[in-house]
Design an enzyme around this catalytic site. Structure first.
Site, mmCIF file in Angstrom:
data_model
loop_
_atom_site.group_PDB
_atom_site.id
_atom_site.type_symbol
_atom_site.label_atom_id
_atom_site.label_comp_id
_atom_site.label_asym_id
_atom_site.label_seq_id
_atom_site.Cartn_x
_atom_site.Cartn_y
_atom_site.Cartn_z
ATOM 1 N N GLY A 1 0.826 -1.199 0.000
ATOM 2 C CA GLY A 1 0.000 0.000 0.000
ATOM 3 C C GLY A 1 0.864 1.254 0.000
ATOM 4 N N ASP A 2 0.202 2.410 -0.109
ATOM 5 C CA ASP A 2 0.899 3.705 -0.090
ATOM 6 C C ASP A 2 1.910 3.861 -1.221
ATOM 7 O OD1 ASP A 2 -0.464 4.156 2.342
ATOM 8 O OD2 ASP A 2 1.120 3.114 3.443
ATOM 9 N N GLY B 1 1.357 5.337 -3.968
ATOM 10 C CA GLY B 1 1.081 6.551 -4.755
ATOM 11 C C GLY B 1 -0.007 6.280 -5.787
ATOM 12 N N LYS B 2 -0.891 5.351 -5.472
ATOM 13 C CA LYS B 2 -1.977 5.013 -6.415
ATOM 14 C C LYS B 2 -2.902 6.203 -6.638
ATOM 15 C CE LYS B 2 -3.360 1.549 -3.858
ATOM 16 N NZ LYS B 2 -2.280 1.503 -2.869
ATOM 17 N N GLY C 1 -6.162 5.520 2.065
ATOM 18 C CA GLY C 1 -6.015 6.973 2.075
ATOM 19 C C GLY C 1 -5.310 7.381 0.803
ATOM 20 N N HIS C 2 -6.025 8.013 -0.090
ATOM 21 C CA HIS C 2 -5.423 8.439 -1.341
ATOM 22 C C HIS C 2 -5.275 9.957 -1.326
ATOM 23 C CE1 HIS C 2 -6.762 4.555 -3.580
ATOM 24 N NE2 HIS C 2 -5.793 4.364 -2.722
ATOM 25 N N GLN D 1 -4.971 -0.369 -0.755
ATOM 26 C CA GLN D 1 -3.902 -1.166 -0.139
ATOM 27 C C GLN D 1 -2.968 -1.721 -1.223
ATOM 28 O OE1 GLN D 1 -7.317 -2.157 1.210
ATOM 29 N NE2 GLN D 1 -7.017 -0.331 2.439
ATOM 30 N N THR E 1 -4.617 -6.940 5.186
ATOM 31 C CA THR E 1 -5.949 -6.409 5.395
ATOM 32 C C THR E 1 -6.924 -7.556 5.102
ATOM 33 O OG1 THR E 1 -7.402 -4.528 5.005
ATOM 34 C CG2 THR E 1 -6.277 -5.428 3.059
ATOM 35 N N THR F 1 -3.748 7.204 9.200
ATOM 36 C CA THR F 1 -3.529 7.215 10.649
ATOM 37 C C THR F 1 -2.377 8.139 11.067
ATOM 38 O OG1 THR F 1 -2.032 5.345 10.453
ATOM 39 C CG2 THR F 1 -4.346 4.832 10.906
ATOM 40 N N ARG G 1 0.613 7.418 11.037
ATOM 41 C CA ARG G 1 1.724 6.646 11.614
ATOM 42 C C ARG G 1 2.960 6.720 10.710
ATOM 43 N NH1 ARG G 1 -0.806 0.769 12.346
ATOM 44 N NH2 ARG G 1 -1.875 1.390 10.448
HETATM 45 P P1 IMP Z 1 -6.770 -2.939 8.437
HETATM 46 O O1 IMP Z 1 -6.982 -2.882 6.956
HETATM 47 O O2 IMP Z 1 -7.150 -1.681 9.145
HETATM 48 O O3 IMP Z 1 -7.414 -4.165 9.041
HETATM 49 O O4 IMP Z 1 -5.204 -3.116 8.723
HETATM 50 C C1 IMP Z 1 -4.486 -4.276 8.344
HETATM 51 C C2 IMP Z 1 -3.104 -3.933 7.830
HETATM 52 O O5 IMP Z 1 -3.215 -3.264 6.582
HETATM 53 C C3 IMP Z 1 -2.307 -2.999 8.740
HETATM 54 O O6 IMP Z 1 -0.923 -3.344 8.630
HETATM 55 C C4 IMP Z 1 -2.525 -1.634 8.124
HETATM 56 O O7 IMP Z 1 -1.489 -0.727 8.425
HETATM 57 C C5 IMP Z 1 -2.530 -2.000 6.654
HETATM 58 N N1 IMP Z 1 -3.283 -1.065 5.819
HETATM 59 C C6 IMP Z 1 -4.627 -0.971 5.687
HETATM 60 N N2 IMP Z 1 -4.938 -0.016 4.799
HETATM 61 C C7 IMP Z 1 -3.790 0.491 4.348
HETATM 62 C C8 IMP Z 1 -3.449 1.490 3.372
HETATM 63 O O8 IMP Z 1 -4.315 2.096 2.720
HETATM 64 N N3 IMP Z 1 -2.127 1.715 3.181
HETATM 65 C C9 IMP Z 1 -1.167 1.026 3.838
HETATM 66 N N4 IMP Z 1 -1.417 0.096 4.745
HETATM 67 C C10 IMP Z 1 -2.717 -0.189 4.994
#
Ligand code: IMP
Length: 429
Positions: A11-12, A14-15, A39-40, A222, A237, A299, A301
């Site tokens: 994920g992340d 740059g989609k 989050g885009h 993701q 996820t 988030t 983070r």
């Molecule tokens: P969940 O999708 O909230 O259940 O999280 C499961 C895992 O997927 C965790 O490691 C999250 O940080 C990761 N995750 C979920 N959505 C994203 C995203 O859009 N970008 C990056 N990591 C993600």
């Protein structure tokens, strides 16, 4: 022509920017999985907009569709609609949401957070949005779908039945207060009213659009290594973020999907727990985080950072059958004297060229790294491939060769126009 855009890492990648760019050639932009965990970020007129649920194509004036495979928190959805309206983006008659999509309920979020707390050091590092529990209910056939909201008695019954188990778990296991079915009932009927103009049978809607010759862009959330089947399970996820998810998550058959574009960062990042073979834990990782502004769009983070992992992306080329790549954030590597690529793994003296299915085995690998000379020049904002420094071209060509897939797009900044388009994925043969 229908194109699926997926992430090839965690994920992340740059989609958001790539989908925004490609939306120009599309008539419909469709989300097929995930929820507001995504989050885009798109920068328009110097101002960033972060969308979690609504397809970014809406920002280009296109039709946005949220398919049945997405899990929807109605409150988050309505907030996003308000945000877009405030920024003068038209949503009415442009947004269509599947009546078969499952709802994220307040208890899903409570369970997500409580279960992470209970897991302690074994936690997944979820976004805490209730995604996993909502998909778990879907699979165990106790989920509540959007259509249920428009049959209030049926909705009330389902909610009451669900809360018998859920409240017992919350009170007895997690020592948390129970939920009042009546309060949720009222809250969700309020959302139902506000969402009504957007709800439809999106499979029917999308298939008709294809019949009429429209172009569809499927926007994955993701990344491949967060996919529930193909990712680093259980640190994933709870949905199918791979290209195959575009069919099940929308009701558009797989033979109608023409091409798949994989978005990949020029290095690697990950948020949350789980194995990361090419991770850089020291100063170098810190530098990538700072230069690439690697903080989660959802988030906030800090993201874990590491070298480009060709083994991971080669796997993504296979499981998504990628037609081409979009390589993003090349400019973040500007000025680095040396750049490395993980070309294979080693475990117990044995070389591994593929990602092992066993998480334990993956956790134990050491990356085999290949060194590349960096470049001093800035690539920021370059739109012409020929203007790239020689060593940047060597690096990009090495990525293509190692993963076995050509790049159509190279992104050199977060801005919409600052991109090298070698071939238009919507046009290329
Ligand atoms: P969940 O999708 O909230 O259940 O999280 C499961 C895992 O997927 C965790 O490691 C999250 O940080 C990761 N995750 C979920 N959505 C994203 C995203 O859009 N970008 C990056 N990591 C993600």
């Amino acid at each position: 022509m229908n194109l699926v855009v997926v992430g090839t890492q965690w994920g992340d990648e740059g989609k958001g920017k790539v989908v925004d760019l490609l939306s120009e050639g599309a008539d419909y932009v469709v989300r097929y999985q995930g929820g507001h965990n995504a989050g885009h970020t798109i920068v328009i007129g110097g101002k960033p907009i972060v969308l979690h649920l609504i397809p970014t194509g809406l920002l280009q004036g296109k039709i946005g569709v949220i398919g049945n495979g997405v899990v929807i928190n109605p409150k988050a959805l309505l907030e996003e609609i308000t945000l877009l309206t405030q920024r003068n983006f038209e949503v009415t008659d442009r947004l269509f949401i599947s009546e078969a999509a499952h709802l994220i309920m307040p208890y899903h979020q409570a369970i997500d957070k409580a279960s992470e707390r209970m897991k302690g050091s074994q936690k997944i590092g979820t976004t805490g949005r209730g995604i996993g529990p909502a998909y778990a209910d879907k699979m165990s056939r106790s989920g509540i779908r959007i259509a249920d909201l428009y049959d209030p008695e049926h909705f009330r019954e389902k909610l009451e039945v669900n809360l018998v188990d859920i409240n017992a778990i919350l009170e007895k296991i997690y020592k948390m207060p129970p939920f009042d079915p009546e309060a949720i009932f009222k809250e969700y009927l309020g959302y139902a009213e506000q969402m009504k103009p957007y709800i439809t049978d999106t499979s029917l809607f999308l298939n008709k659009a294809i019949d009429e010759g429209h172009h569809l862009l499927f926007e994955g959330a993701q990344g491949t290594h967060l996919d529930v089947d193909f990712g680093t399970y259980p640190f994933v996820t709870s949905s199918n973020s791979v290209a195959g998810g575009a069919a099940t998550g929308t009701g558009v058959g797989p033979t109608r999907l023409d091409k798949v574009l994989g978005v990949t960062k020029a290095y690697t990042t990950r948020v949350g727990s789980g194995p990361f073979p090419s991770e850089l834990c020291g100063e170098m990782g810190e530098m990538l985080r700072k230069l690439g502004n690697e903080f989660g769009a959802t988030t906030g983070r800090p993201r874990r950072c590491g070298w480009f992992d060709a083994v991971l992306v080669r796997y993504s080329v296979r499981v998504n059958h990628l037609s081409s790549l979009a390589i993003t954030k090349l400019d973040v590597l500007d000025g680095m004297p040396e750049i490395q690529i993980c070309v294979a793994y080693e475990v117990d003296g044995i070389r591994l060229d593929e990602v092992p299915s066993s998480l334990r085995r993956l956790e134990g690998v050491t990356p085999i790294l290949k060194r590349f000379e960096g470049w001093d020049e800035s690539t920021n904002g370059i739109t012409d491939y020929d203007k790239l420094p020689k060593n940047a071209k060597i690096y990009l060509e090495a990525i293509e060769a190692l993963v076995g897939c050509p790049a159509d797009i190279i992104s050199t900044s977060s801005k919409r126009g600052e991109t090298i388009v070698l071939r238009q994925p919507f046009d290329s043969n």
